[in-house]
Design an enzyme around this catalytic site. Structure first.
Site, PDB file in Angstrom:
ATOM      1  N   CYS A  11       0.868  -1.165   0.000  1.00  8.14           N
ATOM      2  CA  CYS A  11       0.000   0.000   0.000  1.00  8.14           C
ATOM      3  C   CYS A  11       0.909   1.220   0.000  1.00  8.14           C
ATOM      4  O   CYS A  11       2.123   1.092   0.094  1.00  8.14           O
ATOM      5  CB  CYS A  11      -0.900  -0.027   1.230  1.00  8.14           C
ATOM      6  N   CYS A  87      -4.132  -1.073  -2.238  1.00  8.77           N
ATOM      7  CA  CYS A  87      -4.636   0.282  -2.451  1.00  8.77           C
ATOM      8  C   CYS A  87      -4.406   0.663  -3.902  1.00  8.77           C
ATOM      9  O   CYS A  87      -3.481   0.179  -4.539  1.00  8.77           O
ATOM     10  CB  CYS A  87      -4.011   1.286  -1.491  1.00  8.77           C
ATOM     11  N   CYS A  95       6.609  -0.526  -9.203  1.00  8.34           N
ATOM     12  CA  CYS A  95       7.104  -1.323  -8.084  1.00  8.34           C
ATOM     13  C   CYS A  95       8.543  -1.744  -8.333  1.00  8.34           C
ATOM     14  O   CYS A  95       8.974  -1.836  -9.483  1.00  8.34           O
ATOM     15  CB  CYS A  95       6.254  -2.585  -7.902  1.00  8.34           C
TER      16      CYS A  95
END
Length: 170
Positions: A11, A87, A95
């Site tokens: 998140c 989220c 990422c």
């Protein structure tokens, strides 16, 4: 797939949803699963409402802390089998590259930490987030991981992310 799995919940702030998911999976999934959580921009604190919600469900909260996802891309970090974003902000971010190419899915949950209102409204938001995560994790734990091929597993993980999807308010 093997018999023990490492799961990372991501998140942005790592203060509520991903923390609750980590605790739920570590409680329900032992000894076959080890869960972790992290954030792209961790708040540095865990929301007390998230801790209360976990404690109400008799889920241990010791050791929970807000941390950056970079911790899990360092040498010596656990080899991840699954990475779930909980989220919408983290799902849109770039990422890190996770060693071992873990299976990924987006399980977006409305942010209870963003709710402004009475204490009852905030508590309800944390309760709702907890129940969505708990249900999705329970479904995940029912998957026959050893017998699903990667395409079938990816489809199942994506389907789990659609369960209990909140209805948009008009």
């Amino acid at each position: 797939m093997q018999g023990h799995y490492n799961v990372l919940f991501l998140c942005t702030g790592n203060s509520a949803r991903s923390i609750m998911a980590e605790a739920i999976l570590n409680f329900k999934g032992r000894p076959n699963f080890t869960a972790y959580s992290a954030g792209s921009h961790p708040s540095g604190t865990v929301r007390p409402e998230a801790l209360r919600r976990l404690e109400t469900a008799h889920i241990p909260t010791n050791g929970l802390r807000s941390k950056a996802w970079d911790e899990f891309s360092l040498p010596g970090s656990p080899q991840l089998d699954f990475v779930f974003t909980v989220c919408d902000n983290a799902a849109k971010e770039v990422c890190p590259v996770w060693p071992g190419q873990p299976m990924t899915a987006h399980w977006g949950v409305p942010d209870p930490a963003a709710v402004r209102g009475s204490q009852a409204e905030v508590e309800r938001a944390f309760r709702d987030g907890f129940f969505i995560l708990d249900r999705r994790i329970s479904l995940f734990l029912c998957l026959p991981l050893k017998s699903l091929d990667s395409l079938a597993l990816k489809r199942e993980l994506d389907n789990i992310g659609q369960t209990m999807k909140p209805v948009p308010q008009e």
